[in-house]
Design a protein around this motif. Structure first.
Motif, PDB file in Angstrom:
ATOM      1  N   PHE A 231      84.194  32.101  60.974  1.00 30.27           N
ATOM      2  CA  PHE A 231      85.102  33.148  61.427  1.00 30.27           C
ATOM      3  C   PHE A 231      86.428  33.030  60.700  1.00 30.27           C
ATOM      4  CE2 PHE A 231      82.178  32.835  64.947  1.00 30.27           C
ATOM      5  CZ  PHE A 231      82.131  34.102  65.502  1.00 30.27           C
ATOM      6  N   GLY A 232      87.056  34.157  60.397  1.00 29.34           N
ATOM      7  CA  GLY A 232      88.406  34.138  59.842  1.00 29.34           C
ATOM      8  C   GLY A 232      88.673  35.389  59.038  1.00 29.34           C
ATOM      9  N   ARG A 233      89.958  35.769  58.967  1.00 30.69           N
ATOM     10  CA  ARG A 233      90.320  36.928  58.138  1.00 30.69           C
ATOM     11  C   ARG A 233      89.984  36.629  56.681  1.00 30.69           C
ATOM     12  NH1 ARG A 233      89.919  40.932  59.099  1.00 30.69           N
ATOM     13  NH2 ARG A 233      91.712  41.982  60.020  1.00 30.69           N
ATOM     14  N   GLY A 234      89.283  37.543  56.055  1.00 30.92           N
ATOM     15  CA  GLY A 234      88.891  37.363  54.666  1.00 30.92           C
ATOM     16  C   GLY A 234      87.574  36.621  54.497  1.00 30.92           C
ATOM     17  N   ALA A 235      87.003  36.115  55.613  1.00 33.36           N
ATOM     18  CA  ALA A 235      85.749  35.362  55.496  1.00 33.36           C
ATOM     19  C   ALA A 235      84.733  36.181  54.706  1.00 33.36           C
ATOM     20  CB  ALA A 235      85.206  35.001  56.873  1.00 33.36           C
ATOM     21  N   SER A 236      84.601  37.464  55.055  1.00 39.10           N
ATOM     22  CA  SER A 236      83.661  38.283  54.280  1.00 39.10           C
ATOM     23  C   SER A 236      84.370  39.066  53.178  1.00 39.10           C
ATOM     24  CB  SER A 236      82.870  39.219  55.198  1.00 39.10           C
ATOM     25  OG  SER A 236      83.639  40.313  55.625  1.00 39.10           O
ATOM     26  N   ASP A 237      85.569  39.535  53.433  1.00 42.56           N
ATOM     27  CA  ASP A 237      86.253  40.427  52.468  1.00 42.56           C
ATOM     28  C   ASP A 237      87.542  39.782  52.002  1.00 42.56           C
ATOM     29  OD1 ASP A 237      87.073  42.544  50.964  1.00 42.56           O
ATOM     30  OD2 ASP A 237      87.439  43.887  52.636  1.00 42.56           O
ATOM     31  N   ASN A 238      87.507  39.052  50.917  1.00 43.85           N
ATOM     32  CA  ASN A 238      86.417  38.933  49.962  1.00 43.85           C
ATOM     33  C   ASN A 238      86.260  37.464  49.577  1.00 43.85           C
ATOM     34  OD1 ASN A 238      86.525  39.716  46.458  1.00 43.85           O
ATOM     35  ND2 ASN A 238      84.660  39.586  47.630  1.00 43.85           N
ATOM     36  N   LYS A 239      86.692  36.569  50.521  1.00 49.38           N
ATOM     37  CA  LYS A 239      86.714  35.151  50.141  1.00 49.38           C
ATOM     38  C   LYS A 239      85.320  34.548  50.056  1.00 49.38           C
ATOM     39  CE  LYS A 239      91.569  34.542  51.135  1.00 49.38           C
ATOM     40  NZ  LYS A 239      92.647  34.306  52.117  1.00 49.38           N
ATOM     41  N   PHE A 240      84.379  35.104  50.812  1.00 51.13           N
ATOM     42  CA  PHE A 240      82.984  34.670  50.669  1.00 51.13           C
ATOM     43  C   PHE A 240      82.507  34.923  49.228  1.00 51.13           C
ATOM     44  CE2 PHE A 240      78.490  35.737  50.491  1.00 51.13           C
ATOM     45  CZ  PHE A 240      77.890  34.695  51.171  1.00 51.13           C
ATOM     46  N   GLY A 241      82.735  36.132  48.749  1.00 47.04           N
ATOM     47  CA  GLY A 241      82.293  36.496  47.400  1.00 47.04           C
ATOM     48  C   GLY A 241      83.022  35.695  46.342  1.00 47.04           C
ATOM     49  N   LEU A 242      84.327  35.532  46.544  1.00 50.55           N
ATOM     50  CA  LEU A 242      85.141  34.765  45.587  1.00 50.55           C
ATOM     51  C   LEU A 242      84.606  33.335  45.478  1.00 50.55           C
ATOM     52  CD1 LEU A 242      89.049  34.719  45.555  1.00 50.55           C
ATOM     53  CD2 LEU A 242      87.696  32.677  45.099  1.00 50.55           C
ATOM     54  N   VAL A 243      84.389  32.703  46.629  1.00 43.12           N
ATOM     55  CA  VAL A 243      83.987  31.296  46.629  1.00 43.12           C
ATOM     56  C   VAL A 243      82.565  31.127  46.098  1.00 43.12           C
ATOM     57  CG1 VAL A 243      83.404  29.359  48.158  1.00 43.12           C
ATOM     58  CG2 VAL A 243      85.590  30.567  48.436  1.00 43.12           C
ATOM     59  N   THR A 244      81.618  31.945  46.574  1.00 43.65           N
ATOM     60  CA  THR A 244      80.224  31.714  46.165  1.00 43.65           C
ATOM     61  C   THR A 244      80.007  32.019  44.684  1.00 43.65           C
ATOM     62  OG1 THR A 244      79.622  33.913  47.034  1.00 43.65           O
ATOM     63  CG2 THR A 244      79.215  32.025  48.459  1.00 43.65           C
ATOM     64  N   SER A 245      80.727  33.028  44.154  1.00 40.09           N
ATOM     65  CA  SER A 245      80.569  33.295  42.717  1.00 40.09           C
ATOM     66  C   SER A 245      81.219  32.191  41.893  1.00 40.09           C
ATOM     67  CB  SER A 245      81.139  34.672  42.347  1.00 40.09           C
ATOM     68  OG  SER A 245      82.513  34.762  42.687  1.00 40.09           O
ATOM     69  N   THR A 246      82.257  31.562  42.428  1.00 41.24           N
ATOM     70  CA  THR A 246      82.952  30.495  41.699  1.00 41.24           C
ATOM     71  C   THR A 246      82.182  29.176  41.755  1.00 41.24           C
ATOM     72  OG1 THR A 246      85.062  31.573  42.175  1.00 41.24           O
ATOM     73  CG2 THR A 246      85.161  29.274  41.495  1.00 41.24           C
ATOM     74  N   THR A 247      81.666  28.817  42.934  1.00 38.79           N
ATOM     75  CA  THR A 247      80.936  27.545  43.013  1.00 38.79           C
ATOM     76  C   THR A 247      79.603  27.633  42.253  1.00 38.79           C
ATOM     77  OG1 THR A 247      80.013  28.113  45.189  1.00 38.79           O
ATOM     78  CG2 THR A 247      82.014  26.764  45.166  1.00 38.79           C
ATOM     79  N   ALA A 248      79.090  28.862  42.076  1.00 36.52           N
ATOM     80  CA  ALA A 248      77.896  29.012  41.224  1.00 36.52           C
ATOM     81  C   ALA A 248      78.224  28.562  39.795  1.00 36.52           C
ATOM     82  CB  ALA A 248      77.419  30.460  41.229  1.00 36.52           C
ATOM     83  N   LEU A 249      79.467  28.846  39.355  1.00 37.66           N
ATOM     84  CA  LEU A 249      79.888  28.390  38.021  1.00 37.66           C
ATOM     85  C   LEU A 249      80.071  26.874  37.999  1.00 37.66           C
ATOM     86  CD1 LEU A 249      82.471  31.169  37.028  1.00 37.66           C
ATOM     87  CD2 LEU A 249      80.009  31.088  36.589  1.00 37.66           C
ATOM     88  N   PHE A 250      80.531  26.301  39.121  1.00 39.39           N
ATOM     89  CA  PHE A 250      80.644  24.832  39.193  1.00 39.39           C
ATOM     90  C   PHE A 250      79.256  24.208  38.997  1.00 39.39           C
ATOM     91  CE2 PHE A 250      84.455  25.016  42.409  1.00 39.39           C
ATOM     92  CZ  PHE A 250      85.212  25.631  41.430  1.00 39.39           C
ATOM     93  N   TRP A 251      78.262  24.824  39.632  1.00 38.08           N
ATOM     94  CA  TRP A 251      76.878  24.352  39.498  1.00 38.08           C
ATOM     95  C   TRP A 251      76.422  24.439  38.038  1.00 38.08           C
ATOM     96  CZ3 TRP A 251      72.381  26.966  42.797  1.00 38.08           C
ATOM     97  CH2 TRP A 251      71.193  26.278  42.589  1.00 38.08           C
ATOM     98  N   LEU A 252      76.687  25.577  37.400  1.00 39.58           N
ATOM     99  CA  LEU A 252      76.298  25.745  35.989  1.00 39.58           C
ATOM    100  C   LEU A 252      77.002  24.722  35.096  1.00 39.58           C
ATOM    101  CD1 LEU A 252      76.245  29.657  35.780  1.00 39.58           C
ATOM    102  CD2 LEU A 252      74.270  28.136  35.513  1.00 39.58           C
TER     103      LEU A 252
END
Ligand code: ZN
Length: 466
Positions: free
Chosen positions: A134-155
């Motif tokens: 729960f939290g402001r920005g959890a979905s819009d758009n910090k979820f997208g920001l974080v998951t697209s960024t940590t995918a690059l950490f994985w790569l």
């Protein structure tokens, strides 16, 4: 923002599906450290109060820059640019062939305001409860920001070397004026394409299974007009032959009866074909007919009768505000109607304004555009993008229908499309629309969606950048 896909109308999509390919287990299994980092970063991200006017975006950008450096990005490839009280961040994942144009991954760092007293929990302290963050920005758009960024950490961690540069592009005022977005779009307008984490995603049904994935490939253009009638006025005891309010009323009658002509483009055709195949009669067959024959009157009339489809078949303009007169005992000197238009990609301000002028059909009335809109063409449904997205979504939900969508606007993609960069909303959020509170109270995302989103981003980016 997220495109609206009616899960109800598209229900039943899973009945006739055959998985296209069996996904590889290693492409779905997010390494434990990346998974933990994603949740931790999302929680910390919510803690930055990146609301307009609070000046917290630069601090958030500094935090993100630290994480990028800690996960293999060179310090000189990360740029934070202060822009007024907000900021932008770009980070470059270097490719091996500098001649190739980069691909961009866009998200926004700012959030819409949230008042503590309105929320059950502190909106700026991420709380994990009942399987949700729960939290402001959890979905819009910090979820997208974080998951697209940590995918690059994985790569980075697995030593992936892309051919093209991959550039993380973070704007700082998407929810308000988008001035930072406009600046970024100018700086990066030579890019191959943009993947936006702030649109696209799947609807989950009540059984927790995904129903349909929407990919945003176009946005309508937002335009506001005002139409004003004027009159010398006078004392209300001496009404004359003309009256500004009566003149405007006649104009309103003509506007109410008018519809812009039916339109289709590649996106709406693909949308109606995909949606038509899984929507019950009579709407489903009407969608299929309209996709190929926008001149099919019967199909068109049925679709415009639905609020969720009327915007998909052409430009809409509708009266939204009204003001007139200045005293109960005086003849009105002016009357004004505000008209909001959602304009089909490819139609110009001049076209819309001249069409409205013809409909108004009153040479004494004045029509005025309220501010300069940013038109953007639909992005082509490129084969490489569709193929890579198909593969990435199959990792999580084999065979899930992917429906291209055109939204009523607006995301950062608007400015990039305007600058000539094909842009695709390909976010990784899988959520039941009932749980989606983007911009609203108690905004939340399912914890279970995080790993899937990271795996989806890694697959998509790897395929498009290699
Ligand atoms: Zn957003």
């Amino acid at each position: 923002m997220h495109p609206i896909v009616s899960g109800r109308r598209l229900a039943g999509a899973l009945l006739c599906l055959v998985p296209l390919a069996s996904p590889s287990a290693k492409d779905i299994a997010v390494p434990p450290d990346i998974s933990a980092k994603s949740l931790e970063m999302l929680q910390r991200s919510v803690g930055f109060r990146t609301v307009e006017g609070e000046g917290q975006v630069p601090a958030y950008a500094e935090y993100l820059a630290g994480e990028l450096r800690a996960h293999g990005f060179a310090a000189e490839d990360i740029t934070i640019t202060p822009r007024g009280e907000t900021a932008t961040l770009t980070a470059r994942y270097r490719g091996t062939d500098p001649k190739l144009k980069p691909i961009l991954i866009a998200s926004h760092m700012d959030v819409v305001p949230a008042r503590r007293e309105d929320w059950e929990r502190d909106p700026f302290t991420a709380v994990v409860e009942d399987g949700f963050v729960f939290g402001r920005g959890a979905s819009d758009n910090k979820f997208g920001l974080v998951t697209s960024t940590t995918a690059l950490f994985w790569l980075k961690q697995e030593g992936f070397k892309p051919k093209r540069d991959i550039v993380v592009v973070l704007s700082g005022d998407e929810e308000t004026s988008m001035e930072t977005t406009a600046a970024l779009a100018q700086e990066l307008k030579g890019a191959e394409l943009l993947l936006n984490s702030d649109a696209g995603g799947a609807n989950l049904g009540d059984d927790g299974k995904p129903i349909v994935y929407a990919m945003q490939a176009a946005e309508k253009t937002y335009m506001d007009f005002e139409v004003t009638t004027t009159n010398p006025g006078g004392h209300s005891s001496r009404p004359g032959a003309t009256n500004a309010i009566y003149d405007l009323a006649r104009i309103l009658d003509r506007l109410a009866a008018f519809r812009f002509p039916p339109k289709t483009n590649e996106i709406t055709k693909a949308y109606f074909k995909a949606a038509g195949a899984i929507t019950p009669a009579p709407t489903g067959p009407a969608m299929l007919r309209y996709a190929d024959h926008p001149d099919d009157k019967e199909a068109y009339e049925l679709l415009v009768s639905y609020p969720e489809y009327v915007g998909q078949v052409g430009t809409t303009c509708v009266a939204t505000t009204l003001r007139g007169g200045h005293a109960p005992n005086a003849l009105p000197q002016s009357a004004t109607v505000g008209i909001n238009c959602r304009v089909f990609p490819g139609e110009s301000v001049e076209y819309v304004q001249s069409t409205l002028t013809k409909v108004i059909d009153d040479p004494k009335a004045q029509i005025r555009l309220i501010y300069e809109p940013v038109p953007s063409d639909a992005s082509p449904l490129r084969e490489d993008v569709m193929k890579a997205l198909r593969k990435a979504v199959d990792l999580r939900a084999p065979g899930l229908p992917i429906v291209p969508s055109m939204s009523a606007g607006a995301t950062d993609s608007l400015h990039f499309r305007n600058a000539g960069v094909p842009s695709y909303g390909v976010g990784g959020l899988f959520i039941n629309p009932k749980d989606s509170f983007s911009h609203g109270l108690n905004e939340r995302i399912p914890v279970a969606s995080i790993d899937g989103a990271v795996a989806q981003w890694r697959s998509l980016v790897r395929d498009l950048a290699r």
